[in-house]
Design a protein around this motif. Sequence first.
Motif, short mmCIF file in Angstrom:
data_model
loop_
_atom_site.label_atom_id
_atom_site.label_comp_id
_atom_site.label_asym_id
_atom_site.label_seq_id
_atom_site.Cartn_x
_atom_site.Cartn_y
_atom_site.Cartn_z
N THR A 308 -17.92 86.66 57.36
CA THR A 308 -18.64 86.15 58.53
C THR A 308 -18.86 84.65 58.36
OG1 THR A 308 -20.77 86.71 57.50
CG2 THR A 308 -19.90 88.29 59.07
N TYR A 309 -18.75 83.96 59.49
CA TYR A 309 -18.93 82.50 59.50
C TYR A 309 -19.93 82.16 60.59
CZ TYR A 309 -14.69 83.05 56.86
OH TYR A 309 -13.80 83.47 55.92
N LYS A 310 -20.85 81.25 60.28
CA LYS A 310 -21.88 80.89 61.25
C LYS A 310 -21.99 79.37 61.38
CE LYS A 310 -24.63 85.04 60.68
NZ LYS A 310 -25.86 85.64 60.15
N VAL A 311 -22.16 78.96 62.64
CA VAL A 311 -22.45 77.55 62.93
C VAL A 311 -23.74 77.52 63.73
CG1 VAL A 311 -21.61 75.44 64.01
CG2 VAL A 311 -19.97 77.08 63.04
N ASP A 312 -24.78 76.85 63.18
CA ASP A 312 -26.06 76.78 63.88
C ASP A 312 -26.12 75.51 64.72
OD1 ASP A 312 -26.92 79.13 62.69
OD2 ASP A 312 -27.70 78.07 60.93
N PHE A 313 -26.58 75.68 65.97
CA PHE A 313 -26.69 74.54 66.89
C PHE A 313 -28.14 74.38 67.36
CE2 PHE A 313 -22.24 75.75 67.48
CZ PHE A 313 -21.59 74.53 67.56
N GLN A 314 -28.44 73.15 67.78
CA GLN A 314 -29.74 72.88 68.37
C GLN A 314 -29.50 72.01 69.60
OE1 GLN A 314 -32.33 70.15 66.15
NE2 GLN A 314 -33.83 71.80 66.10
N ALA A 315 -30.19 72.30 70.70
CA ALA A 315 -30.04 71.50 71.91
C ALA A 315 -30.59 70.10 71.67
CB ALA A 315 -30.75 72.16 73.08
N THR A 316 -29.86 69.08 72.14
CA THR A 316 -30.30 67.70 71.88
C THR A 316 -31.58 67.37 72.65
OG1 THR A 316 -28.85 66.94 73.65
CG2 THR A 316 -28.00 66.80 71.39
N ASN A 321 -34.53 75.05 71.36
CA ASN A 321 -33.38 75.85 71.79
C ASN A 321 -32.30 75.81 70.71
OD1 ASN A 321 -34.72 76.39 74.11
ND2 ASN A 321 -33.53 74.98 75.39
N THR A 322 -32.25 76.90 69.93
CA THR A 322 -31.23 76.98 68.87
C THR A 322 -30.30 78.15 69.15
OG1 THR A 322 -32.64 78.39 67.52
CG2 THR A 322 -32.79 76.01 67.12
N TYR A 323 -29.04 77.96 68.73
CA TYR A 323 -28.01 78.98 68.99
C TYR A 323 -27.14 79.11 67.76
CZ TYR A 323 -29.37 77.38 73.65
OH TYR A 323 -30.08 77.00 74.74
N THR A 324 -26.58 80.31 67.55
CA THR A 324 -25.67 80.50 66.43
C THR A 324 -24.32 81.00 66.95
OG1 THR A 324 -27.48 81.00 64.92
CG2 THR A 324 -25.29 81.74 64.26
N TYR A 325 -23.30 80.27 66.57
CA TYR A 325 -21.92 80.64 66.95
C TYR A 325 -21.26 81.26 65.73
CZ TYR A 325 -16.99 79.88 68.21
OH TYR A 325 -15.64 80.02 68.46
N GLU A 326 -20.55 82.39 65.94
CA GLU A 326 -19.87 83.05 64.82
C GLU A 326 -18.36 83.03 65.05
OE1 GLU A 326 -21.39 86.77 63.42
OE2 GLU A 326 -23.48 86.17 63.72
N PRO A 327 -17.66 82.00 64.58
CA PRO A 327 -16.19 81.99 64.75
C PRO A 327 -15.54 83.12 63.95
CG PRO A 327 -16.96 80.00 63.60
CD PRO A 327 -18.15 80.87 63.78
N ASP A 328 -14.35 83.55 64.42
CA ASP A 328 -13.68 84.69 63.78
C ASP A 328 -13.08 84.32 62.42
OD1 ASP A 328 -14.25 86.35 65.87
OD2 ASP A 328 -12.40 85.89 66.97
N THR A 329 -12.63 83.08 62.26
CA THR A 329 -11.91 82.73 61.02
C THR A 329 -12.50 81.48 60.39
OG1 THR A 329 -10.37 81.29 62.18
CG2 THR A 329 -9.76 83.63 62.04
N ASP A 330 -12.22 81.32 59.07
CA ASP A 330 -12.70 80.11 58.39
C ASP A 330 -11.95 78.89 58.89
OD1 ASP A 330 -10.34 81.00 57.15
OD2 ASP A 330 -10.81 79.87 55.34
N ILE A 332 -11.28 78.16 62.03
CA ILE A 332 -12.08 77.61 63.14
C ILE A 332 -13.38 77.03 62.60
CG2 ILE A 332 -13.22 78.18 65.32
CD1 ILE A 332 -11.21 80.51 65.61
N TRP A 333 -14.03 77.79 61.70
CA TRP A 333 -15.33 77.38 61.15
C TRP A 333 -15.25 75.99 60.50
CZ3 TRP A 333 -16.93 76.60 56.00
CH2 TRP A 333 -18.32 76.55 55.79
N SER A 334 -14.14 75.74 59.77
CA SER A 334 -14.05 74.50 58.99
C SER A 334 -13.77 73.27 59.87
CB SER A 334 -12.98 74.64 57.92
OG SER A 334 -11.74 74.93 58.54
N THR A 335 -13.54 73.49 61.19
CA THR A 335 -13.38 72.33 62.08
C THR A 335 -14.72 71.72 62.46
OG1 THR A 335 -13.44 73.65 64.09
CG2 THR A 335 -11.26 73.30 63.10
N PHE A 336 -15.83 72.47 62.17
CA PHE A 336 -17.17 71.95 62.52
C PHE A 336 -17.72 71.10 61.39
CE2 PHE A 336 -16.57 75.65 65.17
CZ PHE A 336 -17.12 75.27 66.39
#
Length: 363
Positions: A308-316, A321-330, A332-336
């Motif tokens: 599982t891969y997670k990217v945590d976001f916060q609205a500027t 307002n926080t959100y978590t995106y879970e890309p399918d592969t590392d 995609i994840w490593s582009t963040f």
Amino acid sequence: MQQPNQNATTPPDNGGGDVFQMLWDCRFCGTKKLLGVDHRHCPNCGAAQDPEWRYFPSEADKKTVTDPHYTYAGVDKICPFCQQPNSAAANFCKACGGDLANSKTAVLKVTVSTELGQDVAGIADDVVKQRFEKDLAPAKKGLSRRVMAIIAVIMSACIGLCGGALGLSNSTYDSKLNVTNMSWERTISIDRYESQQGSDWRNEVPSGAYNRNCYSKDRPRQESYQEACGVERVDRGDGSFSQKTKMCTRSRTVYESDTFCTYSIDRWIHNRDLKTSGGPNEAVMWANFAPALTSGLGAEREAGRTETYKVDFQATDNAKNTYTYEPDTDAIWSTFKVGQQYSVKINRLEIPQWDTLKLLAPR
Ligand SMILES: [Zn+2]
Ligand SMILES: [Zn+2]
């Protein structure tokens, strides 16, 4: 030829069971408990028997047919000219001589089922009341139609509301998000080949079992059987009815001598999970797994991998307002990268539409 027997639930019984006479009450002179087969006419006033007024007698009033020449010919025919009930064997009405070719058959009484030891009331049905209720039925139908209309209105209102909710999730607004954190986790599931203890009936012991220790034991089994549970009275439509014992299916537990065994058996069973995890700065990797044994008892093997891969976001514009995106592969994840800014469409249910995620050029 249609049978006007709205009371009947079963066809007349032509055989089986003991035969007795229905009773009827003369509605002209009030004489009660006249016999369905013996008294085709009221012995007091001469009125013809009306099959609709027949009823099942109580146990005390039950009488067999006395006429030695009586045979069952079928449900009575009702003369279409004078309403006199005639034997099903007759071709012409014995009262008026009318042709019975187009006659209707007598109305049958509903089959009566009673429990063992339970008696029937042995009184005439209130035919007038039954007719009244039958006439009332269409009015009730009208009412239920109104109820249906109300339900339809309520349902369409509900569909409107649900549609509103759908509209909410379809309409979106643009938001800017910052990457605040990133994480990953990888898991390898490990199985180990082990000796297990088991127990079962001898015919269910799995193949490959060893160290069997068997002993005799009573084994329960469900068995169904038939039991007399009541009495059923069936109108035969000619002034007689048949009475049969009602059988019910019951179930009971029976025990039979059998053999029960304990045993050992070698099986792959889940032993442990090897987890690796990290943040944005840790290289993504699988745990190192090298089994000491690959065959025989104590051998280990991989049973599956998950990641599982997670990217945590916060609205500027709103740190809450926080959100978590879970890309399918590392990949995609490593582009963040933490600190990068993205734009995304968020629907009115506050769910980001991740397929609209776009990297914004650094300021
Ligand atoms: Zn009478
Ligand atoms: Zn007639």
